[in-house]
Design a protein around this motif. Structure first.
Motif, PDB file in Angstrom:
ATOM      1  N   GLY A 341       4.558 -62.380 -40.625  1.00  0.00           N
ATOM      2  CA  GLY A 341       3.338 -62.465 -39.823  1.00  0.00           C
ATOM      3  C   GLY A 341       3.415 -61.812 -38.463  1.00  0.00           C
ATOM      4  O   GLY A 341       2.604 -62.133 -37.581  1.00  0.00           O
ATOM      5  N   ILE A 342       4.310 -60.927 -38.232  1.00  0.00           N
ATOM      6  CA  ILE A 342       4.410 -60.230 -36.944  1.00  0.00           C
ATOM      7  C   ILE A 342       3.337 -59.152 -36.909  1.00  0.00           C
ATOM      8  O   ILE A 342       3.252 -58.320 -37.820  1.00  0.00           O
ATOM      9  CB  ILE A 342       5.814 -59.613 -36.760  1.00  0.00           C
ATOM     10  CG1 ILE A 342       6.876 -60.716 -36.807  1.00  0.00           C
ATOM     11  CG2 ILE A 342       5.900 -58.831 -35.466  1.00  0.00           C
ATOM     12  CD1 ILE A 342       8.300 -60.206 -36.711  1.00  0.00           C
ATOM     13  N   PRO A 343       2.494 -59.097 -35.868  1.00  0.00           N
ATOM     14  CA  PRO A 343       1.384 -58.142 -35.826  1.00  0.00           C
ATOM     15  C   PRO A 343       1.856 -56.706 -35.582  1.00  0.00           C
ATOM     16  O   PRO A 343       2.988 -56.456 -35.160  1.00  0.00           O
ATOM     17  CB  PRO A 343       0.530 -58.647 -34.655  1.00  0.00           C
ATOM     18  CG  PRO A 343       1.473 -59.396 -33.794  1.00  0.00           C
ATOM     19  CD  PRO A 343       2.494 -60.007 -34.702  1.00  0.00           C
ATOM     20  N   HIS A 344       0.963 -55.735 -35.840  1.00  0.00           N
ATOM     21  CA  HIS A 344       1.269 -54.311 -35.696  1.00  0.00           C
ATOM     22  C   HIS A 344       1.733 -53.960 -34.289  1.00  0.00           C
ATOM     23  O   HIS A 344       2.688 -53.192 -34.104  1.00  0.00           O
ATOM     24  CB  HIS A 344       0.040 -53.465 -36.052  1.00  0.00           C
ATOM     25  CG  HIS A 344      -0.235 -53.374 -37.517  1.00  0.00           C
ATOM     26  ND1 HIS A 344      -1.009 -54.289 -38.196  1.00  0.00           N
ATOM     27  CD2 HIS A 344       0.160 -52.470 -38.458  1.00  0.00           C
ATOM     28  CE1 HIS A 344      -1.093 -53.958 -39.476  1.00  0.00           C
ATOM     29  NE2 HIS A 344      -0.390 -52.850 -39.657  1.00  0.00           N
ATOM     30  N   GLU A 345       1.027 -54.502 -33.286  1.00  0.00           N
ATOM     31  CA  GLU A 345       1.340 -54.092 -31.910  1.00  0.00           C
ATOM     32  C   GLU A 345       2.750 -54.497 -31.502  1.00  0.00           C
ATOM     33  O   GLU A 345       3.414 -53.775 -30.744  1.00  0.00           O
ATOM     34  CB  GLU A 345       0.314 -54.666 -30.925  1.00  0.00           C
ATOM     35  CG  GLU A 345       0.142 -56.178 -30.961  1.00  0.00           C
ATOM     36  CD  GLU A 345      -0.940 -56.632 -31.925  1.00  0.00           C
ATOM     37  OE1 GLU A 345      -1.434 -57.762 -31.758  1.00  0.00           O
ATOM     38  OE2 GLU A 345      -1.273 -55.847 -32.838  1.00  0.00           O
ATOM     39  N   LEU A 346       3.249 -55.635 -32.015  1.00  0.00           N
ATOM     40  CA  LEU A 346       4.615 -56.045 -31.679  1.00  0.00           C
ATOM     41  C   LEU A 346       5.646 -55.166 -32.411  1.00  0.00           C
ATOM     42  O   LEU A 346       6.678 -54.810 -31.840  1.00  0.00           O
ATOM     43  CB  LEU A 346       4.832 -57.512 -32.054  1.00  0.00           C
ATOM     44  CG  LEU A 346       4.287 -58.550 -31.070  1.00  0.00           C
ATOM     45  CD1 LEU A 346       4.596 -59.964 -31.548  1.00  0.00           C
ATOM     46  CD2 LEU A 346       4.895 -58.333 -29.687  1.00  0.00           C
ATOM     47  N   ILE A 347       5.360 -54.840 -33.661  1.00  0.00           N
ATOM     48  CA  ILE A 347       6.278 -53.961 -34.392  1.00  0.00           C
ATOM     49  C   ILE A 347       6.327 -52.593 -33.730  1.00  0.00           C
ATOM     50  O   ILE A 347       7.396 -51.975 -33.636  1.00  0.00           O
ATOM     51  CB  ILE A 347       5.852 -53.846 -35.871  1.00  0.00           C
ATOM     52  CG1 ILE A 347       5.932 -55.218 -36.554  1.00  0.00           C
ATOM     53  CG2 ILE A 347       6.722 -52.824 -36.610  1.00  0.00           C
ATOM     54  CD1 ILE A 347       5.438 -55.217 -38.000  1.00  0.00           C
ATOM     55  N   ALA A 348       5.178 -52.111 -33.227  1.00  0.00           N
ATOM     56  CA  ALA A 348       5.148 -50.817 -32.554  1.00  0.00           C
ATOM     57  C   ALA A 348       5.968 -50.841 -31.262  1.00  0.00           C
ATOM     58  O   ALA A 348       6.534 -49.825 -30.854  1.00  0.00           O
ATOM     59  CB  ALA A 348       3.706 -50.411 -32.262  1.00  0.00           C
ATOM     60  N   GLN A 349       6.047 -51.997 -30.613  1.00  0.00           N
ATOM     61  CA  GLN A 349       6.873 -52.118 -29.406  1.00  0.00           C
ATOM     62  C   GLN A 349       8.358 -52.156 -29.741  1.00  0.00           C
ATOM     63  O   GLN A 349       9.194 -51.783 -28.901  1.00  0.00           O
ATOM     64  CB  GLN A 349       6.483 -53.392 -28.646  1.00  0.00           C
ATOM     65  CG  GLN A 349       5.095 -53.354 -28.036  1.00  0.00           C
ATOM     66  CD  GLN A 349       4.763 -54.650 -27.317  1.00  0.00           C
ATOM     67  OE1 GLN A 349       5.651 -55.383 -26.867  1.00  0.00           O
ATOM     68  NE2 GLN A 349       3.471 -54.950 -27.208  1.00  0.00           N
TER      69      GLN A 349
END
Length: 416
Positions: A341-349
């Protein structure tokens, strides 16, 4: 039935090796020798000539004037053999339906005794020392070390810090052999010093990119001048030249690739420079356009990252889009985004979280769930970032994230 000419050809092929080892007789000496050769027996004549060959092998050399033309010897011996074979079997076969025909054709059953007997009489093929020496495989192979010991130029390259084994693996050892150190290498070393590459690192530069030594100083100065015109600093230019093949790449090719990257990811001038310095190999990678197109499809269409998020990933970890099988990231993305459940914006960071083994990440997540620490929202206490979950060793994970004993964590993993 086969023509007699074919039998003659086969016979000559079987006798060619012998005749190449027989020297020419002159006509007068040959006549004298011929009187001593039994003329009633064809094979006795063959044995006599063979004896001459063996005497020559034992050191009793025959002068150049004692042997006549090899082709003449072959023709004479062949005609004698044919006449004797015909006289011995011709009458018997002439009475049957297998008789020799008037058109001078013969069959192999009739002609093969001549060939077989010639193979018994004629000496075996014995190549000379000169012939053996002409065979490449017969010559001893020299090692790279022995070649270096015999070449002052190669010794200077080794002293400079160049790994010639790497050149050999790149099939560039021929370049090393033909180089003149003072003429070809010294000017290049001076040029590398002028653009800011330390002397103790120049050997590493030439080891990775030996083609620099085949470039003219004028061409490399033009490529450096292009980077200066694009506002790269001297330190930036030194980093780019040290870590890639920019000094051997045309200005037109570099300019078109930088423009493509800027347009594709919406980069500013400063972002283009930062990307180039951080990963100069990316700009010069083979098949750049189809690889970037595959990256766009995988991250935008299959994973659902926005253009800004993909731009962030490229600037943070440009090596990621150099991966040949970029679809390998899909499995990790499914675990991090769809299951955890980790969102896209956190994975992009934290884009490196897409590179970790799913087995490791899954085990750590299951343990955090068991101890009540699986909290991945930055807005809540005890936040666990994607980097904390996926990076580092198990010891670091247990000490900094799970707050548990390493042995206890490993015992838990064995239950999964």
């Amino acid at each position: 039935m086969l023509p007699r000419t074919l039998l003659r050809t086969s016979y000559r092929l079987s006798s060619r090796t012998f005749c190449q080892n027989v020297q020419k007789h002159n006509s007068s000496a040959a006549s004298t020798d011929h009187d001593r050769i039994p003329t009633t027996d064809y094979y006795s004549k063959e044995l006599y000539v063979n004896q001459k060959y063996k005497e020559q092998e034992r050191g009793k050399e025959v002068s150049q004037d004692e042997v006549k033309n090899p082709d003449a010897v072959l023709s004479e011996l062949f005609e004698k053999a044919v006449r004797e074979v015909e006289s011995s079997v011709g009458g018997r076969r002439g009475r049957g339906r297998h008789a020799v025909r008037a058109n001078d054709d013969i069959d192999w059953n009739w002609g093969m005794p001549v060939i077989q007997k010639s193979e018994e009489v004629l000496p075996p093929d014995r190549p000379t020392y000169e012939e053996l020496d002409s065979i490449r495989a017969a010559k001893p192979t020299r090692s790279l070390a022995s070649i270096i010991n015999d070449s002052k130029n190669l010794q200077k390259l080794v002293d400079l810090g160049i790994d010639l084994n790497t050149w050999e693996s790149k099939q560039e050892l021929g370049l090393a052999v033909k180089l003149d150190f003072d003429r070809d290498v010294v000017p290049t070393l001076k040029f590398l010093s002028d653009i800011g590459i330390p002397d103790d690192l120049q050997g590493d530069v030439l080891t990775r990119n030996p083609a620099i030594l085949e470039q003219t100083i004028e061409d490399m100065e033009t490529r450096v001048a292009y980077l200066v015109s694009k506002k790269f600093s001297k330190d930036d230019i030194a980093l780019i030249a040290f870590d890639s093949g920019w000094l051997t790449f045309s200005v037109k090719g570099v300019d078109s690739r930088l423009g493509f990257m800027q347009k594709t990811f919406g980069l500013t001038g400063n972002e283009v420079r930062a990307l180039t310095v951080k990963c100069p190999q990316l700009i010069l990678t083979n098949k750049l356009v189809p690889r970037i197109q595959q990256t766009l499809f995988t991250f935008n269409e299959e994973m659902g990252f926005s253009a800004e998020e993909l731009k962030s990933i490229v600037l943070k970890e440009p090596q990621m889009i150099m991966k040949r099988r970029i679809t390998d990231y899909l499995v990790n993305f499914d675990l991090l985004h769809n299951q955890i459940g980790i969102p896209h914006e956190l994975i992009a960071q934290f884009p490196l979280s897409l590179k970790q083994s799913t087995y490791i990440v899954s085990g750590r997540h299951e343990y955090l769930k068991k101890v009540g620490r699986a909290q991945y929202s930055p807005l809540l206490p005890m936040y666990v970032s994607p980097a904390m979950l996926t990076e580092g060793t198990d010891h670091e994970f247990c000490e900094n994230v799970a707050k548990c004993d390493l042995e206890l964590f490993h015992r838990f993993l064995r239950t999964l």
